[in-house]
Every structure is written in C-alpha cells, then in structure tokens.
Design a protein around this motif. Sequence first.
Motif, mmCIF file in Angstrom:
data_model
loop_
_atom_site.group_PDB
_atom_site.id
_atom_site.type_symbol
_atom_site.label_atom_id
_atom_site.label_comp_id
_atom_site.label_asym_id
_atom_site.label_seq_id
_atom_site.Cartn_x
_atom_site.Cartn_y
_atom_site.Cartn_z
ATOM 1 N N GLU A 114 31.100 25.698 52.668
ATOM 2 C CA GLU A 114 29.869 25.793 53.463
ATOM 3 C C GLU A 114 29.270 27.180 53.347
ATOM 4 O OE1 GLU A 114 29.076 25.636 58.118
ATOM 5 O OE2 GLU A 114 29.165 23.635 57.223
ATOM 6 N N ASP A 115 30.124 28.199 53.362
ATOM 7 C CA ASP A 115 29.629 29.565 53.190
ATOM 8 C C ASP A 115 28.950 29.743 51.835
ATOM 9 O OD1 ASP A 115 30.627 30.129 55.653
ATOM 10 O OD2 ASP A 115 32.359 31.264 54.963
ATOM 11 N N GLU A 116 29.510 29.098 50.817
ATOM 12 C CA GLU A 116 28.913 29.187 49.484
ATOM 13 C C GLU A 116 27.526 28.530 49.470
ATOM 14 O OE1 GLU A 116 29.944 27.947 44.840
ATOM 15 O OE2 GLU A 116 31.485 27.748 46.414
ATOM 16 N N ILE A 117 27.420 27.399 50.154
ATOM 17 C CA ILE A 117 26.120 26.730 50.252
ATOM 18 C C ILE A 117 25.115 27.634 50.953
ATOM 19 C CG2 ILE A 117 24.868 24.788 51.285
ATOM 20 C CD1 ILE A 117 27.451 23.135 50.972
ATOM 21 N N LEU A 140 18.640 26.120 44.688
ATOM 22 C CA LEU A 140 18.605 24.921 45.526
ATOM 23 C C LEU A 140 19.343 23.758 44.857
ATOM 24 C CD1 LEU A 140 14.953 25.065 46.912
ATOM 25 C CD2 LEU A 140 17.075 25.493 48.162
ATOM 26 N N HIS A 141 19.212 23.644 43.549
ATOM 27 C CA HIS A 141 19.935 22.584 42.844
ATOM 28 C C HIS A 141 21.449 22.811 42.909
ATOM 29 C CE1 HIS A 141 16.086 21.155 41.225
ATOM 30 N NE2 HIS A 141 16.746 20.057 40.894
ATOM 31 N N GLN A 142 21.860 24.064 42.836
ATOM 32 C CA GLN A 142 23.286 24.353 42.991
ATOM 33 C C GLN A 142 23.758 24.003 44.402
ATOM 34 O OE1 GLN A 142 24.742 28.213 41.415
ATOM 35 N NE2 GLN A 142 22.660 28.492 40.614
ATOM 36 N N ALA A 147 26.568 20.510 48.303
ATOM 37 C CA ALA A 147 26.479 19.783 49.574
ATOM 38 C C ALA A 147 26.920 18.335 49.406
ATOM 39 C CB ALA A 147 25.054 19.850 50.115
ATOM 40 N N HIS A 148 26.505 17.704 48.303
ATOM 41 C CA HIS A 148 26.930 16.335 48.032
ATOM 42 C C HIS A 148 28.437 16.289 47.745
ATOM 43 C CE1 HIS A 148 23.368 13.829 48.129
ATOM 44 N NE2 HIS A 148 22.669 14.749 47.469
ATOM 45 N N GLN A 149 28.917 17.267 47.004
ATOM 46 C CA GLN A 149 30.338 17.301 46.657
ATOM 47 C C GLN A 149 31.213 17.360 47.906
ATOM 48 O OE1 GLN A 149 31.355 20.487 43.942
ATOM 49 N NE2 GLN A 149 33.495 20.498 44.614
ATOM 50 N N THR A 150 30.745 18.081 48.925
ATOM 51 C CA THR A 150 31.519 18.254 50.152
ATOM 52 C C THR A 150 31.085 17.298 51.260
ATOM 53 O OG1 THR A 150 29.976 20.011 50.835
ATOM 54 C CG2 THR A 150 31.976 20.679 49.665
ATOM 55 N N ASN A 152 28.468 17.264 53.050
ATOM 56 C CA ASN A 152 27.918 18.022 54.165
ATOM 57 C C ASN A 152 26.495 17.523 54.426
ATOM 58 O OD1 ASN A 152 26.779 19.982 55.872
ATOM 59 N ND2 ASN A 152 28.117 21.587 55.054
ATOM 60 N N THR A 153 26.395 16.564 55.331
ATOM 61 C CA THR A 153 25.104 15.911 55.579
ATOM 62 C C THR A 153 24.052 16.897 56.067
ATOM 63 O OG1 THR A 153 26.267 13.866 56.132
ATOM 64 C CG2 THR A 153 23.967 14.041 56.819
ATOM 65 N N GLN A 154 24.461 17.825 56.940
ATOM 66 C CA GLN A 154 23.505 18.813 57.440
ATOM 67 C C GLN A 154 22.911 19.623 56.287
ATOM 68 O OE1 GLN A 154 25.326 21.233 60.438
ATOM 69 N NE2 GLN A 154 26.295 19.497 61.458
ATOM 70 N N ALA A 155 23.770 20.082 55.406
ATOM 71 C CA ALA A 155 23.308 20.878 54.275
ATOM 72 C C ALA A 155 22.475 20.047 53.312
ATOM 73 C CB ALA A 155 24.502 21.490 53.548
ATOM 74 N N ILE A 156 22.832 18.778 53.155
ATOM 75 C CA ILE A 156 22.069 17.899 52.265
ATOM 76 C C ILE A 156 20.627 17.772 52.748
ATOM 77 C CG2 ILE A 156 21.794 15.494 51.534
ATOM 78 C CD1 ILE A 156 24.876 15.318 51.444
ATOM 79 N N ILE A 157 20.464 17.478 54.023
ATOM 80 C CA ILE A 157 19.113 17.289 54.568
ATOM 81 C C ILE A 157 18.333 18.602 54.525
ATOM 82 C CG2 ILE A 157 17.789 16.648 56.618
ATOM 83 C CD1 ILE A 157 20.161 14.856 57.396
#
Length: 400
Positions: A114-117, A140-142, A147-150, A152-157
Amino acid sequence: MYFKMALPAVTRAFFTNMNQIKQCMSEGFRNLSLGSRVHARTQSLKCLKRTTSQSYAIHATVHRRSPLYRSCESNGDENSRATSNWTYAMWSVIGFSLFSKAEEDTRTDAQKKEDEIILLLKRAKLSMMRGQLHGANGFLHQAIALAHQTNNTQAIIYTYSLMANLAYVQGQLDNAEKLFKVAMSFMLSGGTPQDDNGVIEMSLKLATIYAGQEKNDLAEMGFQFCTESLETKLEKFKELPAEEQSEELRKETRLLLGLTLDSHARYMVAIHRLRQAVVDYKQALLICQEEQGETHPQSLVLMSDLATILDMQGCHDEALPLVKQAVELSREAGHPDQHVLLGNMAGILLHNDLFEESVKLYKEALALAQSAGDEEALEQIQEGLKEMGDRHLQPYSGAK
C-alpha cells in the motif's frame, strides 16, 4: 462578439497552456481521496478551475471559468472518515521514507504494497503539477497494476479516478468515459449507494463528456439523473429528525446541485437553448449566493455568466446592471479573474452602444490579462476590440 464567459465545467475541458494544467492538477487532484467504499468527494462551488472547452464554443467564443470547483470537505460519515485516514496514510508513508530509514522496517507485506501504491500516486500527482502528463500516466499505470495485484479496492477506485481525470483534461474523452465507468462500477459493486454524492459527481462528469461528444440524448439523461437525484436527496434531508441531519452533507449536496445546474446551463448554451440556460444559471446563482455568500468569487462568476447569456438573448437592459454589480463586487473582493469579468462587461457595454465605456474597460481588462499572462483572455479581448473597429470606431491596437 462575446467575450469568453467566466466558465469551465466539475470537471470538463481542454487546457490551452501549461500553466492551466499545473493549476488544475495542484488544486483539483490533490483533493481526491479514498473511503472505505471510496467516497469520491464533491467538486463544490467553493473554488473554480481554469479550463476551456472547444465543445462548448459558440461562434468564436470560448467558455472559461476561473478555478473550477474544489472538492467539498468530508461529510462526516464512515466513508469520509476512512477517506481522511487514507489521505493521512499517504503523507505518513512519505514521512516514513524520509525520516525512518535508520529504523527497523516492521511493516507487513500488505502495508509495504500500500505504501508503494501511495508513493506512485504521489509521484503521479507531482508529475501532473509539473505538466509531465506522460510520466504521470506511467506512474498511474504502475499504481493500478499493483492495486489490482493486492486487491486494494480503495486504491483501485482512487487510481482509476485520477486516470479518468487526467484523460479528461487532455481531451481524451473516450478514454475518460471508460475509466470513469470502471471507477463507478467498483464503487457500486462495493456497496456505495447510487445517490452517493461521489457517484453523482462521476455521473455529472460522464454527462459532460457525452455533451462534448455530441451524444445529446445520453448527456441530457445524465444531467437529468444528477439533478433529480440531488433534489430528491435534499427533500429527504428535510424529513429527517434534527439530530440525524448533517448540515455539512446538506451543504455539500446543494453545492453539487448548483454545479450540476451550472454545467447543464453551459451545455444549453452550446446547443443554443438560451432560455433554459438562463433558468439554470439563475438557480445555480441562487444556490451559490445562499450557501457561499453574494460576494464569493463563484457567485460573481455565475452573475457575470448569467449577464452574458441575457446579453446574447438581446436583453441588454437586464444584462448591463447585473454585470455591473458583478464587476463592482469583484473589484472590492479582488477577484482572481477580474479581467474576465471586465471583458464580459465591456462586451455588454458595446452591445448597448456605450462605446467609450466599453473601450475603457477593454483597455483595463487587457492590461490585467497581460499582467496575469492569460493568453486566452488576451485573444478574446483583441477580438472584442476588433468588433469595435468593425462598428466603425477607431481601432485600439493594445497596450504597449
């Protein structure tokens, strides 16, 4: 000729120079944040973002508004609290990376991801502010891949929202449409209600995109959905017991309604339905004055916009006192886009055959626009002066 109106859109346009891009990114994207279901916070009438819209051009007129609407403060519900927590986390990880390198890293793998995101999103935002949009897109693509890999719905949105806004301000409407739809689908599938202000705001952005694509039926349906949803929501607020009412959420919702009416008004102008545009502008102006105050910069912009549309309808006698009031109040308040309001007033004076007063205001607007480095305004002012020349007045060549 009509001087460019002091408009933009929540979100909705194409920038003509790098300074406008930087301002948009710094003032707009920094306010986007996540909630447990990701409450995409409302772009309110508190602030304007400078934009131009080729789709909304009328004749040679480019509609523009000073900084568009900055996001409302959180409404105090569980989504907004989670939003604040996630935003805090973004800054915490930056502090961690700067000051805690010598300490043992006790974060879990999930926290590290999450920190990396968060760091990728921060880099994307900085790139946007610097006008490095290609680089921002790469970050943003990274971030979305991680976000998808983990899961993390919050980060995805959140990331899809940033990607959609970035595509939007670059004029990539088809791509922005797809990205907003993806972000919205994750919100709804996560349990966010359909009348959530974040969902309605994204719907408003989609309606504006459809307007820019000249998909008129879809645009009108989108604007109607937003307006009716917000009006119904406001009526429900009135029925709640006093202890259950949230003044902050009520105000946020009403400001979003004002923004919706404002956006629809500009769309009506674009398709030459000026009567409906006047109705929408009057309602948006009333909301802004009641919620923000009569001297708020946005109130003055809406007042000037309404005067400009009345002038386009030929209602010069009604338009002139309205734009005079807007200019007088803008002088007192030190409005950041005073040269735009002055240009609007100069055009209305011209159409009232008050040539000397019009030239005087055009000169003042020209000097202020030059000082602000507003090339778009300079071009529009020169067009106004050219119109005066075409009316057999001595042409004015501009400030030396």
